[in-house]
Design a protein around this motif. Sequence first.
Motif, PDB file in Angstrom:
ATOM      1  N   ALA A   1      60.722  60.663   2.499  1.00  0.00           N
ATOM      2  CA  ALA A   1      60.141  60.553   1.169  1.00  0.00           C
ATOM      3  C   ALA A   1      60.762  59.390   0.414  1.00  0.00           C
ATOM      4  CB  ALA A   1      60.376  61.844   0.402  1.00  0.00           C
ATOM      5  N   ALA A   2      59.987  58.805  -0.482  1.00  0.00           N
ATOM      6  CA  ALA A   2      60.502  57.688  -1.263  1.00  0.00           C
ATOM      7  C   ALA A   2      61.506  58.188  -2.283  1.00  0.00           C
ATOM      8  CB  ALA A   2      59.347  56.983  -1.961  1.00  0.00           C
ATOM      9  N   GLU A   3      62.486  57.335  -2.627  1.00  0.00           N
ATOM     10  CA  GLU A   3      63.481  57.702  -3.628  1.00  0.00           C
ATOM     11  C   GLU A   3      62.862  57.497  -5.005  1.00  0.00           C
ATOM     12  OE1 GLU A   3      67.129  55.705  -2.977  1.00  0.00           O
ATOM     13  OE2 GLU A   3      67.427  56.524  -0.980  1.00  0.00           O
ATOM     14  N   ASP A   4      62.767  58.585  -5.785  1.00  0.00           N
ATOM     15  CA  ASP A   4      62.132  58.523  -7.087  1.00  0.00           C
ATOM     16  C   ASP A   4      63.125  58.194  -8.196  1.00  0.00           C
ATOM     17  OD1 ASP A   4      60.180  61.331  -6.072  1.00  0.00           O
ATOM     18  OD2 ASP A   4      59.617  59.219  -6.040  1.00  0.00           O
ATOM     19  N   ASN A   5      64.398  58.545  -8.016  1.00  0.00           N
ATOM     20  CA  ASN A   5      65.385  58.368  -9.063  1.00  0.00           C
ATOM     21  C   ASN A   5      66.105  57.035  -8.888  1.00  0.00           C
ATOM     22  OD1 ASN A   5      64.873  60.973 -10.170  1.00  0.00           O
ATOM     23  ND2 ASN A   5      65.982  61.837  -8.433  1.00  0.00           N
ATOM     24  N   VAL A   6      66.449  56.411 -10.012  1.00  0.00           N
ATOM     25  CA  VAL A   6      66.978  55.051 -10.007  1.00  0.00           C
ATOM     26  C   VAL A   6      68.493  55.073 -10.124  1.00  0.00           C
ATOM     27  CG1 VAL A   6      66.937  52.833 -11.214  1.00  0.00           C
ATOM     28  CG2 VAL A   6      64.871  54.235 -11.094  1.00  0.00           C
ATOM     29  N   SER A   7      69.146  54.208  -9.343  1.00  0.00           N
ATOM     30  CA  SER A   7      70.584  54.069  -9.429  1.00  0.00           C
ATOM     31  C   SER A   7      70.956  53.346 -10.720  1.00  0.00           C
ATOM     32  CB  SER A   7      71.108  53.279  -8.216  1.00  0.00           C
ATOM     33  OG  SER A   7      72.464  52.967  -8.385  1.00  0.00           O
ATOM     34  N   VAL A   8      71.972  53.862 -11.431  1.00  0.00           N
ATOM     35  CA  VAL A   8      72.376  53.255 -12.707  1.00  0.00           C
ATOM     36  C   VAL A   8      73.880  52.985 -12.713  1.00  0.00           C
ATOM     37  CG1 VAL A   8      70.511  54.168 -14.096  1.00  0.00           C
ATOM     38  CG2 VAL A   8      72.537  55.567 -13.737  1.00  0.00           C
ATOM     39  N   GLY A   9      74.377  52.337 -11.677  1.00  0.00           N
ATOM     40  CA  GLY A   9      75.808  52.068 -11.627  1.00  0.00           C
ATOM     41  C   GLY A   9      76.489  52.984 -10.650  1.00  0.00           C
ATOM     42  N   TYR A  10      77.787  53.205 -10.831  1.00  0.00           N
ATOM     43  CA  TYR A  10      78.517  54.018  -9.877  1.00  0.00           C
ATOM     44  C   TYR A  10      79.250  55.165 -10.555  1.00  0.00           C
ATOM     45  CZ  TYR A  10      82.700  51.415 -11.380  1.00  0.00           C
ATOM     46  OH  TYR A  10      83.708  50.863 -12.109  1.00  0.00           O
ATOM     47  N   ALA A  11      79.530  56.171  -9.760  1.00  0.00           N
ATOM     48  CA  ALA A  11      80.348  57.291 -10.188  1.00  0.00           C
ATOM     49  C   ALA A  11      81.508  57.415  -9.212  1.00  0.00           C
ATOM     50  CB  ALA A  11      79.523  58.578 -10.187  1.00  0.00           C
ATOM     51  N   GLN A  12      82.606  58.058  -9.631  1.00  0.00           N
ATOM     52  CA  GLN A  12      83.773  58.197  -8.773  1.00  0.00           C
ATOM     53  C   GLN A  12      84.235  59.637  -8.707  1.00  0.00           C
ATOM     54  OE1 GLN A  12      86.356  55.305 -10.723  1.00  0.00           O
ATOM     55  NE2 GLN A  12      86.255  54.036  -8.901  1.00  0.00           N
ATOM     56  N   ASP A  13      84.741  60.013  -7.544  1.00  0.00           N
ATOM     57  CA  ASP A  13      85.388  61.304  -7.375  1.00  0.00           C
ATOM     58  C   ASP A  13      86.775  61.048  -6.818  1.00  0.00           C
ATOM     59  OD1 ASP A  13      82.300  62.582  -6.111  1.00  0.00           O
ATOM     60  OD2 ASP A  13      83.133  62.795  -8.122  1.00  0.00           O
ATOM     61  N   TYR A  14      87.731  61.869  -7.176  1.00  0.00           N
ATOM     62  CA  TYR A  14      89.092  61.681  -6.693  1.00  0.00           C
ATOM     63  C   TYR A  14      89.462  62.789  -5.720  1.00  0.00           C
ATOM     64  CZ  TYR A  14      94.054  60.536  -6.789  1.00  0.00           C
ATOM     65  OH  TYR A  14      95.327  60.163  -6.450  1.00  0.00           O
ATOM     66  N   VAL A  51      68.191  64.347 -14.157  1.00  0.00           N
ATOM     67  CA  VAL A  51      68.768  65.637 -14.550  1.00  0.00           C
ATOM     68  C   VAL A  51      68.589  66.666 -13.428  1.00  0.00           C
ATOM     69  CG1 VAL A  51      68.385  65.221 -17.004  1.00  0.00           C
ATOM     70  CG2 VAL A  51      66.609  66.388 -15.656  1.00  0.00           C
ATOM     71  N   HIS A  52      67.944  66.245 -12.362  1.00  0.00           N
ATOM     72  CA  HIS A  52      67.634  67.192 -11.286  1.00  0.00           C
ATOM     73  C   HIS A  52      68.805  67.271 -10.301  1.00  0.00           C
ATOM     74  CE1 HIS A  52      63.780  67.175 -13.120  1.00  0.00           C
ATOM     75  NE2 HIS A  52      63.466  65.946 -12.702  1.00  0.00           N
ATOM     76  N   THR A  53      69.859  67.920 -10.791  1.00  0.00           N
ATOM     77  CA  THR A  53      71.104  68.009 -10.025  1.00  0.00           C
ATOM     78  C   THR A  53      71.572  69.447  -9.860  1.00  0.00           C
ATOM     79  OG1 THR A  53      72.387  67.698 -12.054  1.00  0.00           O
ATOM     80  CG2 THR A  53      71.840  65.713 -10.785  1.00  0.00           C
ATOM     81  N   ARG A 113      66.399  62.245  -4.397  1.00  0.00           N
ATOM     82  CA  ARG A 113      65.043  62.746  -4.157  1.00  0.00           C
ATOM     83  C   ARG A 113      64.728  64.003  -4.970  1.00  0.00           C
ATOM     84  NH1 ARG A 113      67.046  60.070  -0.067  1.00  0.00           N
ATOM     85  NH2 ARG A 113      65.715  58.896   1.363  1.00  0.00           N
ATOM     86  N   GLY A 114      65.597  64.329  -5.938  1.00  0.00           N
ATOM     87  CA  GLY A 114      65.404  65.527  -6.738  1.00  0.00           C
ATOM     88  C   GLY A 114      64.177  65.448  -7.636  1.00  0.00           C
ATOM     89  N   VAL A 115      63.447  66.541  -7.739  1.00  0.00           N
ATOM     90  CA  VAL A 115      62.285  66.637  -8.626  1.00  0.00           C
ATOM     91  C   VAL A 115      62.335  67.973  -9.358  1.00  0.00           C
ATOM     92  CG1 VAL A 115      60.807  65.139  -7.241  1.00  0.00           C
ATOM     93  CG2 VAL A 115      60.862  67.604  -6.778  1.00  0.00           C
ATOM     94  N   GLN A 116      61.618  68.055 -10.454  1.00  0.00           N
ATOM     95  CA  GLN A 116      61.615  69.280 -11.242  1.00  0.00           C
ATOM     96  C   GLN A 116      60.762  70.352 -10.575  1.00  0.00           C
ATOM     97  OE1 GLN A 116      60.285  68.776 -15.270  1.00  0.00           O
ATOM     98  NE2 GLN A 116      61.155  70.728 -15.939  1.00  0.00           N
ATOM     99  N   PRO A 121      66.004  71.810 -14.952  1.00  0.00           N
ATOM    100  CA  PRO A 121      66.363  70.759 -13.994  1.00  0.00           C
ATOM    101  C   PRO A 121      66.111  71.209 -12.564  1.00  0.00           C
ATOM    102  CG  PRO A 121      68.060  70.990 -15.678  1.00  0.00           C
ATOM    103  CD  PRO A 121      67.127  72.146 -15.851  1.00  0.00           C
ATOM    104  N   GLY A 122      65.647  70.298 -11.757  1.00  0.00           N
ATOM    105  CA  GLY A 122      65.344  70.612 -10.373  1.00  0.00           C
ATOM    106  C   GLY A 122      66.590  70.655  -9.505  1.00  0.00           C
ATOM    107  N   PRO A 123      66.478  71.231  -8.319  1.00  0.00           N
ATOM    108  CA  PRO A 123      67.625  71.361  -7.421  1.00  0.00           C
ATOM    109  C   PRO A 123      67.839  70.111  -6.558  1.00  0.00           C
ATOM    110  CG  PRO A 123      65.725  72.414  -6.441  1.00  0.00           C
ATOM    111  CD  PRO A 123      65.280  71.911  -7.788  1.00  0.00           C
ATOM    112  N   VAL A 124      69.026  70.027  -5.999  1.00  0.00           N
ATOM    113  CA  VAL A 124      69.314  69.000  -4.996  1.00  0.00           C
ATOM    114  C   VAL A 124      68.434  69.263  -3.776  1.00  0.00           C
ATOM    115  CG1 VAL A 124      71.081  68.098  -3.432  1.00  0.00           C
ATOM    116  CG2 VAL A 124      71.682  68.720  -5.784  1.00  0.00           C
TER     117      VAL A 124
END
Length: 378
Positions: A1-14, A51-53, A113-116, A121-124
Amino acid sequence: AAEDNVSVGYAQDYLITSEEVSEEGKPVKGRPRLCDGSRGVWLRSDRYDTVHTHGTGCTLSSAIATAWAMGQREREDISDVKSKDEKVGALSSMHLVDACCIAKAYVNAGIARGVQLGGGPGPVVHMGFPNSYKNFPTIALTASSASTPAFLPMQSYHDAKKSSSSSSEAITLGRILPIVDTVQWIEQLVSTPGITDIQLRFKDTSDYATVLDRIRRSQTLCKSKGVRLWINDHWKAAIEAGDCFGVHLGQEDMASCAEAGGLDSIRSAGLAFGISTHSYSELAAALGVRPSYISLGPVFATSSKDVKFDPQGLETVRQWRSLMQPSIPLVAIGGIGNADIAKLVREAGAECAAVIGAVTKADNVSKAVQDLNDAMSF
């Protein structure tokens, strides 16, 4: 499936683990790597504008546990079906940080690929084993580091053919990369048709003056024939010698180099930079420094070097190619003893084959080089 959500920079986890608690993440050669959990690891990946996380925490923890268990199963061989030679290196070396890299990629793909569904909010979305560089994380040198400057960019022979009419300024990496130990081999190979790159390693000495002298003599020979010289491990001598084209480091040497400010020195000297990888966390660390090429090994069992990792096999070559940006050349190394084997790694996605015995043990070196280049050409 095509990626519907747009990347907006980066996030970090430690993530941090302790060697006092577990053997997980222990340095392979007694020296730390950038991806060792004992030193603390910053995983960096794209953040998606969505928000679909719903379910990300549960999915992440489950994916970590699953990937970690896959590694444990491969190491213990509980089914007693596989012999040691049949184990897959990237799986048998799947420890906690590796599992976190895989789990992060899995969750990223699901978020992308999350959708409502319904009112909230939709699930992963649950996907298969990660297979896209767009979702695979990198390991950042520090938590505060911004985008890391890239090393001298290179392109594969195959990309160069496809973009022959473009204005790309990237240097083209050769189809084969012979690795030799002596100046005498350098002298022979620089006059061999089809040789564009040579890597010089040092198995019999670590004396700085001796290393520097060999590099300078090798570079004189390479420069006279327009061949690019890569130096294995000894980055300080490569910089001091001048005129070398690039440096190749293993993961432990990359960590010590980074701590000494050497990565910046290599970049400032304008040298290309190649890095070895054997596991998913090592791949994330390599991607994080934005090298000129990434090598994977050993693809097959080899006797030319005491390798602490099980053979990777062709399927891992395919995985690596999909988890790396297409613009970064993939070099396969280990057990590529002839042109027929080289053709297999090319079919699996590698653009360059690093070879030792296929050249140095050949009855006819010129023919061996021609056959290897032909095998890596399509």
